[in-house]
Design an enzyme around this catalytic site. Structure first.
Site, PDB file in Angstrom:
ATOM      1  N   ARG A 107     -31.867 -76.309 -48.081  1.00 43.15           N
ATOM      2  CA  ARG A 107     -30.941 -77.337 -47.519  1.00 43.15           C
ATOM      3  C   ARG A 107     -31.425 -78.681 -47.039  1.00 43.15           C
ATOM      4  NH1 ARG A 107     -29.093 -72.395 -46.656  1.00 43.15           N
ATOM      5  NH2 ARG A 107     -26.807 -72.119 -47.315  1.00 43.15           N
ATOM      6  N   HIS A 132     -30.384 -76.507 -52.890  1.00 39.16           N
ATOM      7  CA  HIS A 132     -30.947 -76.078 -54.006  1.00 39.16           C
ATOM      8  C   HIS A 132     -31.108 -77.089 -55.264  1.00 39.16           C
ATOM      9  CE1 HIS A 132     -31.967 -72.384 -52.062  1.00 39.16           C
ATOM     10  NE2 HIS A 132     -30.957 -71.685 -52.509  1.00 39.16           N
ATOM     11  N   HIS A 206     -35.821 -68.013 -57.174  1.00 41.97           N
ATOM     12  CA  HIS A 206     -34.801 -67.545 -56.256  1.00 41.97           C
ATOM     13  C   HIS A 206     -34.307 -65.850 -56.872  1.00 41.97           C
ATOM     14  CE1 HIS A 206     -30.999 -67.162 -54.055  1.00 41.97           C
ATOM     15  NE2 HIS A 206     -31.292 -68.218 -53.497  1.00 41.97           N
ATOM     16  N   ASP A 278     -31.025 -65.252 -43.304  1.00 43.47           N
ATOM     17  CA  ASP A 278     -30.821 -66.081 -44.144  1.00 43.47           C
ATOM     18  C   ASP A 278     -31.625 -67.122 -43.410  1.00 43.47           C
ATOM     19  OD1 ASP A 278     -30.675 -67.981 -46.406  1.00 43.47           O
ATOM     20  OD2 ASP A 278     -28.485 -67.820 -46.254  1.00 43.47           O
ATOM     21  N   GLU A 343     -37.921 -66.008 -50.883  1.00 43.43           N
ATOM     22  CA  GLU A 343     -38.186 -67.493 -51.320  1.00 43.43           C
ATOM     23  C   GLU A 343     -39.367 -68.230 -50.822  1.00 43.43           C
ATOM     24  OE1 GLU A 343     -34.078 -69.443 -51.546  1.00 43.43           O
ATOM     25  OE2 GLU A 343     -33.546 -67.156 -51.143  1.00 43.43           O
TER      26      GLU A 343
HETATM   27  C1  BGC Z   1     -29.790 -69.684 -49.174  1.00 42.99           C
HETATM   28  C2  BGC Z   1     -28.420 -68.983 -49.021  1.00 42.99           C
HETATM   29  C3  BGC Z   1     -27.447 -69.233 -49.945  1.00 42.99           C
HETATM   30  C4  BGC Z   1     -28.225 -68.610 -51.147  1.00 42.99           C
HETATM   31  C5  BGC Z   1     -27.551 -68.531 -52.335  1.00 42.99           C
HETATM   32  C6  BGC Z   1     -30.284 -68.754 -50.317  1.00 42.99           C
HETATM   33  O1  BGC Z   1     -31.477 -69.544 -50.654  1.00 42.99           O
HETATM   34  O2  BGC Z   1     -30.648 -69.517 -47.939  1.00 42.99           O
HETATM   35  O3  BGC Z   1     -27.898 -69.432 -47.829  1.00 42.99           O
HETATM   36  O4  BGC Z   1     -26.195 -68.542 -49.868  1.00 42.99           O
HETATM   37  O5  BGC Z   1     -29.520 -69.135 -51.457  1.00 42.99           O
HETATM   38  O6  BGC Z   1     -27.998 -67.736 -53.464  1.00 42.99           O
END
Ligand code: BGC
Length: 379
Positions: A107, A132, A206, A278, A343
């Site tokens: 973010r 992303h 991801h 997360d 990640e």
């Molecule tokens: C984020 C999550 C998001 C997800 C989506 C992750 O990298 O940290 O907050 O919902 O990606 O797949």
């Protein structure tokens, strides 16, 4: 399916008939159609097989890792990443399953940053923030692919050129990502980029892992170690506060292997904000760019072990808190917490956090980052 590379035959195209004659353990790369983008462009999928029969499938849309077959403790291969059978659900918008993420993984607060005195506005695609890479990040772009093979194993070099101003980011950014399925039973991912103007950059993959090989199982019984003594706590919109908080005495302490589900429902503000795990962990490193172990994930049922090594300073561990069973993939549905991501990355919102390691790439510099997923088993 077309066999395009094989041990000792680099660059020679062979027919599907010849392919069928090859033993399963001959390392090679095969290419096949995987559908079309919304604008009708053909998407290809490449299947890399190493000399032990481990298999990775990567498609040109999003540079996405579509499947990854590794053995359990009895040598039985199963797919340990969640994904889909054609490009269609990816084009229709599944949340980043297996994809390459850019220009900025994670973010950026309010989708805004100021660089060299100029303020840039990015798409806000996650509440008030940009996530992303924006509305159409690298996960939704078509990459060009070049298969190769070295004695380490078969590989695929992907390239994407992002235009100046794309998704609000400055500079024309040329990115190469090289996947190599090595014969030492690892998947290496090397990232490289250059730019024509200063720009933030944070690249990752991801993949949602489910080491059991059966996505009906949740990931809550897996055991995780994260080589971090601090993490970056977040606010209610999941933006780091800027603090590096010690993990000691919190549910974020994974310095010793710990069952993922053991503390995930603890009464903890950070867990509430993220609806589970997360978060970004600050990896212990002897020096900033050192390639070190970031995480070790063990699935006690199958005996599969995944070790993640990286040159990156952080890792986002996400427990599939937003998975809701839609859409179905590979003949099954992906329910709540049936996949987890690891990640490797720079810290979230770094362009707005002067105390975090810099994510700014300038003309004349080459961005480099390397992550390796290592596969083994335990008794
Ligand atoms: C984020 C999550 C998001 C997800 C989506 C992750 O990298 O940290 O907050 O919902 O990606 O797949």
């Amino acid at each position: 399916m077309k066999r395009i590379l094989g041990a000792g035959f680099a660059g020679i195209a062979l027919t599907a008939m010849a392919t069928a004659c090859w033993a399963a353990k001959t390392p090679d790369v095969q290419e096949a159609p995987f559908g079309q983008t919304a604008s009708g462009k053909a998407v290809q999928v490449y299947t890399l097989t190493n000399e032990h029969g481990i298999q990775a499938r990567i498609m040109t849309y999003g540079g996405t890792l579509v499947s990854l077959k590794t053995p359990d403790r009895n040598g039985k291969l199963a797919d340990i990443v969640l994904g889909f059978d054609s490009v269609k659900p990816y084009v229709e918008g599944v949340p980043y399953y297996g994809a390459l993420i850019g220009r900025y993984a994670n973010r950026i607060a309010n989708g805004r940053f100021t660089l060299d005195g100029k303020t840039y506005q990015l798409p806000k695609n996650d509440g008030p923030n940009s996530l992303h890479g924006g509305d159409k990040g690298f996960d939704k772009r078509l990459w060009t692919a070049k298969p190769f093979e070295t004695k380490e194993g078969p590989g695929l070099r992907l390239t994407y050129v992002s235009a100046d101003g794309e998704e609000g980011y400055p500079g024309k950014l040329t990115t190469h990502v090289t996947y190599q399925l090595r014969n030492d039973n690892s998947l290496s991912i090397e990232y490289e980029a250059t730019t024509t103007k200063p720009t933030p950059i944070n690249l990752t993959n991801h993949s949602y892992f489910n080491l059991s090989g059966n996505p009906q199982n949740t990931i809550l019984n897996d055991v995780l170690l994260i080589n971090a003594d601090k993490f970056t706590p977040i606010n209610a919109t999941m933006i780091p506060t800027g603090e590096l908080q010690p993990v000691a005495g919190t549910p974020f302490d994974f310095r010793k292997p710990t069952v993922i589900g053991a503390r995930i429902n603890d009464n903890n503000e950070q867990l509430h904000y993220a609806h589970g795990y997360d978060d970004n962990w600050v990896l212990v490193k002897p020096h900033p760019d050192a390639m070190t172990t970031a995480a070790v994930l063990t699935d006690p049922g199958s005996g599969r072990v995944l070790e993640v090594k990286t040159t990156e300073p952080g890792i986002q561990f996400y427990t599939g808190n937003f998975q809701d069973g839609k859409p179905a993939g590979k003949g099954t549905v992906y329910n709540y917490r049936t996949g987890l991501t690891l990640e490797t990355q720079h810290f979230p919102d770094s362009p707005n956090q002067p105390s975090f390691p810099s994510t700014i790439l300038r003309p004349g510099q080459t961005f480099k980052s390397h992550t390796v997923f290592i596969f083994r088993t335990t008794k």
